[in-house]
Design a protein around this motif. Structure first.
Motif, PDB file in Angstrom:
ATOM      1  N   LEU A 181       4.991  14.886  -9.393  1.00  0.00           N
ATOM      2  CA  LEU A 181       4.831  14.129  -9.422  1.00  0.00           C
ATOM      3  C   LEU A 181       5.921  13.800  -9.000  1.00  0.00           C
ATOM      4  N   THR A 182       6.994  12.562  -8.476  1.00  0.00           N
ATOM      5  CA  THR A 182       8.287  12.493  -9.329  1.00  0.00           C
ATOM      6  C   THR A 182       8.784  10.907  -9.432  1.00  0.00           C
ATOM      7  N   LYS A 183       7.712   9.923  -8.824  1.00  0.00           N
ATOM      8  CA  LYS A 183       8.764   8.281  -9.138  1.00  0.00           C
ATOM      9  C   LYS A 183       7.364   7.439  -9.002  1.00  0.00           C
ATOM     10  N   LEU A 184       7.553   6.287  -9.331  1.00  0.00           N
ATOM     11  CA  LEU A 184       6.580   5.006  -9.729  1.00  0.00           C
ATOM     12  C   LEU A 184       7.599   4.094  -9.112  1.00  0.00           C
ATOM     13  N   ALA A 185       6.387   3.495  -7.588  1.00  0.00           N
ATOM     14  CA  ALA A 185       7.164   2.390  -7.118  1.00  0.00           C
ATOM     15  C   ALA A 185       6.345   1.218  -6.444  1.00  0.00           C
ATOM     16  N   GLY A 186       6.525   0.150  -6.153  1.00  0.00           N
ATOM     17  CA  GLY A 186       5.524  -0.828  -6.309  1.00  0.00           C
ATOM     18  C   GLY A 186       6.034  -1.117  -4.317  1.00  0.00           C
ATOM     19  N   ALA A 187       4.701  -1.576  -4.136  1.00  0.00           N
ATOM     20  CA  ALA A 187       5.029  -1.435  -2.652  1.00  0.00           C
ATOM     21  C   ALA A 187       3.412  -2.890  -2.483  1.00  0.00           C
ATOM     22  N   TYR A 188       3.765  -3.654  -0.869  1.00  0.00           N
ATOM     23  CA  TYR A 188       2.932  -4.180  -0.207  1.00  0.00           C
ATOM     24  C   TYR A 188       1.698  -3.550  -0.260  1.00  0.00           C
ATOM     25  N   TRP A 189       0.479  -4.404   0.081  1.00  0.00           N
ATOM     26  CA  TRP A 189      -0.544  -3.464   0.888  1.00  0.00           C
ATOM     27  C   TRP A 189       0.110  -3.897   2.470  1.00  0.00           C
ATOM     28  N   ARG A 190      -0.116  -2.800   3.280  1.00  0.00           N
ATOM     29  CA  ARG A 190       0.497  -3.249   4.354  1.00  0.00           C
ATOM     30  C   ARG A 190       2.286  -3.428   4.874  1.00  0.00           C
ATOM     31  N   GLY A 191       2.494  -3.541   3.567  1.00  0.00           N
ATOM     32  CA  GLY A 191       4.157  -3.796   4.262  1.00  0.00           C
ATOM     33  C   GLY A 191       4.646  -5.695   3.968  1.00  0.00           C
ATOM     34  N   ASP A 192       3.578  -6.348   3.563  1.00  0.00           N
ATOM     35  CA  ASP A 192       3.407  -7.505   3.662  1.00  0.00           C
ATOM     36  C   ASP A 192       3.661  -8.639   2.235  1.00  0.00           C
ATOM     37  N   SER A 193       4.899  -9.408   2.142  1.00  0.00           N
ATOM     38  CA  SER A 193       4.900  -9.553   1.258  1.00  0.00           C
ATOM     39  C   SER A 193       3.859 -10.953   0.484  1.00  0.00           C
ATOM     40  N   LYS A 194       3.166 -11.698   1.851  1.00  0.00           N
ATOM     41  CA  LYS A 194       1.863 -12.040   0.984  1.00  0.00           C
ATOM     42  C   LYS A 194       0.774 -11.136   0.433  1.00  0.00           C
ATOM     43  N   ASN A 195       0.405  -9.885   0.400  1.00  0.00           N
ATOM     44  CA  ASN A 195      -0.665  -9.184   0.212  1.00  0.00           C
ATOM     45  C   ASN A 195       0.115  -8.639  -1.445  1.00  0.00           C
ATOM     46  N   GLU A 196      -1.266  -8.334  -1.281  1.00  0.00           N
ATOM     47  CA  GLU A 196      -1.108  -8.335  -3.040  1.00  0.00           C
ATOM     48  C   GLU A 196       0.143  -6.912  -3.395  1.00  0.00           C
ATOM     49  N   MET A 197       0.688  -6.414  -4.474  1.00  0.00           N
ATOM     50  CA  MET A 197       1.827  -5.621  -5.145  1.00  0.00           C
ATOM     51  C   MET A 197       0.658  -4.098  -5.055  1.00  0.00           C
ATOM     52  N   LEU A 198       0.849  -3.092  -4.648  1.00  0.00           N
ATOM     53  CA  LEU A 198       0.517  -1.892  -4.856  1.00  0.00           C
ATOM     54  C   LEU A 198       1.210  -1.496  -5.941  1.00  0.00           C
ATOM     55  N   GLN A 199       0.624   0.034  -6.719  1.00  0.00           N
ATOM     56  CA  GLN A 199       1.180   0.640  -7.466  1.00  0.00           C
ATOM     57  C   GLN A 199       1.455   2.127  -6.468  1.00  0.00           C
ATOM     58  N   ARG A 200       2.371   2.608  -5.752  1.00  0.00           N
ATOM     59  CA  ARG A 200       2.708   4.100  -4.802  1.00  0.00           C
ATOM     60  C   ARG A 200       3.543   5.094  -6.187  1.00  0.00           C
ATOM     61  N   VAL A 201       2.569   6.339  -5.941  1.00  0.00           N
ATOM     62  CA  VAL A 201       2.781   6.962  -6.564  1.00  0.00           C
ATOM     63  C   VAL A 201       3.064   8.164  -5.183  1.00  0.00           C
ATOM     64  N   TYR A 202       4.981   8.882  -5.995  1.00  0.00           N
ATOM     65  CA  TYR A 202       5.433   9.461  -5.051  1.00  0.00           C
ATOM     66  C   TYR A 202       5.291  10.742  -5.568  1.00  0.00           C
ATOM     67  N   GLY A 203       5.147  11.902  -4.699  1.00  0.00           N
ATOM     68  CA  GLY A 203       5.048  13.759  -5.201  1.00  0.00           C
ATOM     69  C   GLY A 203       5.676  14.317  -4.247  1.00  0.00           C
ATOM     70  N   THR A 204       6.037  15.240  -4.322  1.00  0.00           N
ATOM     71  CA  THR A 204       6.114  16.145  -3.637  1.00  0.00           C
ATOM     72  C   THR A 204       5.634  17.829  -3.555  1.00  0.00           C
ATOM     73  N   ALA A 205       5.234  18.993  -2.329  1.00  0.00           N
ATOM     74  CA  ALA A 205       4.836  19.610  -3.032  1.00  0.00           C
ATOM     75  C   ALA A 205       5.612  20.652  -1.509  1.00  0.00           C
ATOM     76  N   TRP A 206       5.332  21.653  -1.732  1.00  0.00           N
ATOM     77  CA  TRP A 206       6.317  23.076  -1.177  1.00  0.00           C
ATOM     78  C   TRP A 206       5.634  24.698  -1.053  1.00  0.00           C
ATOM     79  N   LEU A 207       5.851  25.340  -0.223  1.00  0.00           N
ATOM     80  CA  LEU A 207       4.821  26.563  -0.167  1.00  0.00           C
ATOM     81  C   LEU A 207       5.137  27.467  -1.468  1.00  0.00           C
ATOM     82  N   THR A 208       6.329  27.547  -2.116  1.00  0.00           N
ATOM     83  CA  THR A 208       6.888  28.445  -2.235  1.00  0.00           C
ATOM     84  C   THR A 208       7.502  27.504  -4.184  1.00  0.00           C
TER      85      THR A 208
END
Length: 637
Positions: free
Chosen positions: A195-222
C-alpha cells in the motif's frame, strides 16, 4: 488448487475440456486466465464460453497476470478495510497503471499509520488462500443484498446498470463485492504488494458529492518487480516538480487561489524562454499570432456546443443580466476572428496561434501541483484549411512537433489515434468522414500509431503525442484534432474556386499543451537541472573574499551585457558554502573570482555536477564566448 477447480468444470463444451487438459499438466507455469479475441476472462467465467479460440494466460504472461493480481488486491484491500473498520462503506476499486486503488466512505479519515495495519490484515487474509467465486444475481437480489449490509454506494451503482444486464458478484472467503472480473483462481498469487499512499476523491469525480478516502497500492508477480517499482517511486519522489519548484524558488501554490500558480521570477523566466522559443518556431512555420478575450458570453458557448458538454466545468459571472464564462478553450474565439471579412480558398491554410489563458473548474481532488490546475495557458493554434490540405498540414505539424520535442530533449515520441467518444457533437456520417480523413493524413506521413478507442474530442477525432521522460514515464502533451463540427455550428465559410461558400476544415493543435504541465514535466525529466539554454540563471559569479567585490561586479556586468542570464554572490560567506548553496540551486556554471583571477582578468569556472578539483581557469571574454556558444545548443546538452 487446479485439481479442486477441475472437479467443478462442466464438460459440456470443448473450451472447458481444453482448459481441463491444460490445467491437468501445466504445473510450472499454471494457467491464471484465458484470452478470447483480445478480451481476458478468468477461469470461472470461462466455463460459460463455448467453442471460441482461446489463448491461455499463464505466469509467463507477466503484465497480463499482474493486471489480474491487482484486481485481486483491490478486493482483498476492501475486505481488510471492512474487517478492521466495519462502519466504512466500500465504493469502487479499479486497476490502474502499475497498481490499484479503492475508494471508501468513512466517518473517520484514515491516517498514514493505518496503511501498515491494513497491509498486515491483507497478508493475513491472503494466507487463507481463499478461492475467488463468481456468482450471478438478478438486479433485484443484488440491490436487496447490498442494501441489507448497508453498502449504499454499491446499491447506487447497481441501480444505474440496465435491467437486462446480468449482475456478477465475486466472493473470496466471506467477502462479496460487485465486480465484472477477471480474477485469479485464488488469493495465492497475491504475494508481492504494497500500500503506497492515501488521497481524497469525490464520489464519481463530482465535487458536489461526498469526499471519499482513497487507498492506493501496487502489486507485482515477483518480489524483484515489486522492489524495482518501489525504488522507482523513491526516485520519482525526489524528482517531484512541487519539491523542485519550492527548493529552487520557481513557483508556489496556496489556498487563496486553488489550482492557480504563483510564478516567481526564476520560474517565470523559464516560462518566457519557452514562450519565446515557441513563438519563433511557429512564426517560421507560417502561424499568425492573435489574442482573444478571456470572458465570453454564454450564447457563444451554447452555439459552439461547449456549454452543453462542459458548462459544469466553466467559471461564470453575470454582468448586466448577461452570463459570461472564463474560456476553458480558445477555439470558438478563433472562429470569430476567421469569420471577420470574407475568406477565399487563396487565404487557406490559415494558421492562427494564441498563447491562450484558459480556466476550467477541475475538482479539487484532481489538482496536482502545476501538472493539473484550474488556470492555465496553452500554446494553442487552429488551422483553417480545405479537405485537400489536411494531409499536408498534418505532415507539417508532425514535423514541427518532432523538432520542438527534440530541442527540449525528448526523442522518444509515440502517437495514439483517438476516435469518437460516447458523448460527442455531430452525427455518425460526419465522424466517419473525419476519422477517415485523419487516418489517411497520418498514413501519408509514414508515422505509426496505436488506436485509443473512444478518447476523441467531442467535436472530432484526434492524434495524441506521447513522450517518454528520463524515468520511463509517458506524458501525453501534443494533440492534433480534426473538426468538421465547429465550423458548421459557428458558420465559418470560405469562397471556393467555383465561387461557392463552403466550410473549412478546422485542425485544433497544441505542441507542449499547457505551459504549467510542460514545465512540470521538464523539471521532473531533468530533476531540476535544466539544460543551459533553459536554465533561468545560467551563470553565478561568486567572490572568494570581499576584497575582490569590484572585480566580481565587473565580471557580472560583462556577462549580463552579453545577454547571459547571470546572478552574483558577494556575501561574506566562505566560498565553500557559496559553492554548495549555488550547486543546490542547480545553476549550470559558477564563475569563481579571487585575487589571482582579478589580477589576470580570469574566472575559475565550475560546472554543475563536477568535483571540487575540476575548476577550469578561463580568460573572462573567452568564458563569455563559450557560454554564448553553449547556450545556442538544444536538446539535453
Amino acid at each position: 488448487m487446479s485439481d479442486e477447480l477441475l472437479t467443478k468444470l462442466p464438460s459440456s463444451s470443448s473450451i472447458n475440456k481444453e482448459i481441463s487438459a491444460a490445467l491437468s499438466h501445466d504445473k510450472k507455469h499454471p494457467i491464471i486466465a484465458i484470452e478470447v479475441q483480445g478480451q481476458i476472462y478468468d477461469l470461472v467465467k470461462a466455463y460459460d464460453l463455448k467453442n471460441e479460440k482461446i489463448n491461455f494466460i499463464t505466469t509467463k504472461d507477466t503484465e497480463k497476470v499482474e493486471e489480474i493480481i491487482r484486481h485481486d488486491a483491490a478486493h482483498v484491500l476492501a475486505e481488510a478495510v471492512k474487517s478492521l473498520f466495519p462502519d466504512v462503506q466500500v465504493t469502487i476499486g479499479p486497476v490502474i497503471e502499475n497498481g490499484f486503488y479503492y475508494d471508501f466512505s468513512t466517518p473517520k479519515p484514515f491516517h498514514e499509520s493505518d496503511l501498515e495495519l491494513i497491509e498486515a490484515k491483507m497478508k493475513e487474509l491472503i494466507a487463507q488462500d481463499n478461492q475467488f467465486e463468481r456468482i450471478i444475481w438478478s438486479k433485484k437480489k443484488a440491490i436487496e443484498h447490498f442494501t441489507s449490509i448497508g453498502e449504499l454506494y454499491k446499491v447506487e451503482i447497481i441501480k444505474s446498470i440496465p435491467d437486462d444486464q446480468e449482475i456478477s458478484v465475486y466472493k473470496q472467503g466471506e467477502f462479496l463485492d460487485l465486480c465484472r472480473g477477471p480474477h485469479g483462481l485464488s488469493t495465492s498469487y497475491l504475494k508481492y504488494f504494497k500500500l503506497t499512499k492515501l488521497a481524497g476523491a469525490y464520489w464519481r469525480g463530482d465535487s458536489k458529492n461526498e469526499m471519499l478516502q482513497r487507498v492506493y497500492g501496487t502489486a507485482w508477480l515477483t518480489q524483484k518487480r515489486l522492489d524495482d517499482y518501489l525504488y522507482f517511486l523513491e526516485e520519482a519522489a525526489k524528482r517531484d516538480h512541487r519539491k523542485i519548484g519550492k527548493d529552487l524558488h520557481l513557483f508556489h501554490l496556496q489556498d487563496d487561489a486553488p489550482g492557480m500558480v504563483f510564478w516567481h521570477e526564476k520560474g517565470y523566466t523559464i516560462w518566457r524562454i519557452i514562450e519565446n522559443y515557441i513563438r519563433d518556431k511557429i512564426s517560421q512555420h507560417g502561424y499568425r499570432e492573435v489574442k482573444t478575450p478571456t470572458l465570453l458570453g454564454r450564447k457563444l458557448w451554447e452555439a459552439s456546443g461547449h456549454w452543453e458538454k462542459f458548462g459544469q466545468n466553466m467559471f461564470t459571472s453575470e454582468v448586466e443580466k448577461e452570463v459570461l464564462a472564463l474560456k476553458p478553450m480558445n477555439c470558438p474565439a478563433h472562429v470569430q476572428i476567421f469569420n471577420q471579412g470574407t475568406k477565399s480558398y487563396r487565404d487557406l491554410p490559415l494558421r492562427m496561434a494564441e498563447f491562450g489563458s484558459c480556466h476550467r473548474h477541475e475538482p479539487s481532488g484532481s489538482l496536482h501541483g502545476i501538472m493539473r490546475v484550474r488556470g492555465f495557458t496553452q500554446d494553442d493554434a487552429h488551422i483553417f484549411c480545405t479537405e485537400e490540405q489536411v494531409a499536408d498540414e498534418t505532415l507539417s505539424f508532425c514535423n514541427l512537433l518532432t523538432e520542438v520535442y527534440k530541442d527540449f530533449g525528448f526523442d522518444n515520441v509515440r502517437i495514439k489515434f483517438s476516435d469518437r467518444p460516447t458523448v460527442r457533437a455531430g452525427d455518425d456520417s460526419v465522424w466517419d468522414k473525419a476519422e477517415e480523413a485523419l487516418k489517411n493524413a497520418i498514413a501519408l506521413t509514414g508515422l505509426s500509431y496505436d488506436l485509443n478507442p473512444g478518447e476523441g474530442a467531442f467535436y472530432g477525432p484526434k492524434l495524441e503525442f506521447v513522450l517518454k521522460d528520463a524515468m520511463g514515464r509517458d506524458w501525453q502533451l501534443g494533440t492534433l484534432q480534426l473538426d468538421f463540427v465547429l465550423p458548421e455550428r459557428l458558420d465559418a465559410t470560405y469562397v471556393s474556386p467555383s465561387g461557392q461558400k463552403v466550410r473549412p476544415v478546422m485542425l485544433h493543435r497544441v505542441i507542449i499543451g499547457t505551459f504549467e504541465r510542460f514545465i512540470g514535466v521538464l523539471l521532473e525529466h531533468y530533476n531540476g537541472s535544466l539544460p543551459l539554454w533553459l536554465s533561468p540563471i545560467q551563470v553565478c559569479v561568486a567572490g572568494v573574499t570581499n576584497e575582490v567585490d569590484d572585480y566580481a561586479k565587473f565580471v557580472y556586468d560583462e556577462i549580463c551585457k552579453a545577454g547571459i542570464r547571470c546572478s552574483i554572490d558577494i556575501s561574506p560567506d566562505k566560498i565553500g558554502y557559496k559553492i554548495r548553496n549555488l550547486s543546490g540551486q542547480k545553476i549550470p556554471f559558477i564563475a569563481i573570482v579571487g585575487k589571482a583571477e582579478a589580477e589576470e582578468k580570469e574566472v575559475s569556472v565550475r560546472k554543475f555536477g563536477t568535483q571540487n578539483n575540476s575548476n577550469q581557469k578561463m580568460e573572462l571574454m573567452e568564458f563569455i564566448k563559450y557560454i554564448k556558444k553553449e547556450s545556442q545548443k538544444r536538446g539535453t546538452n
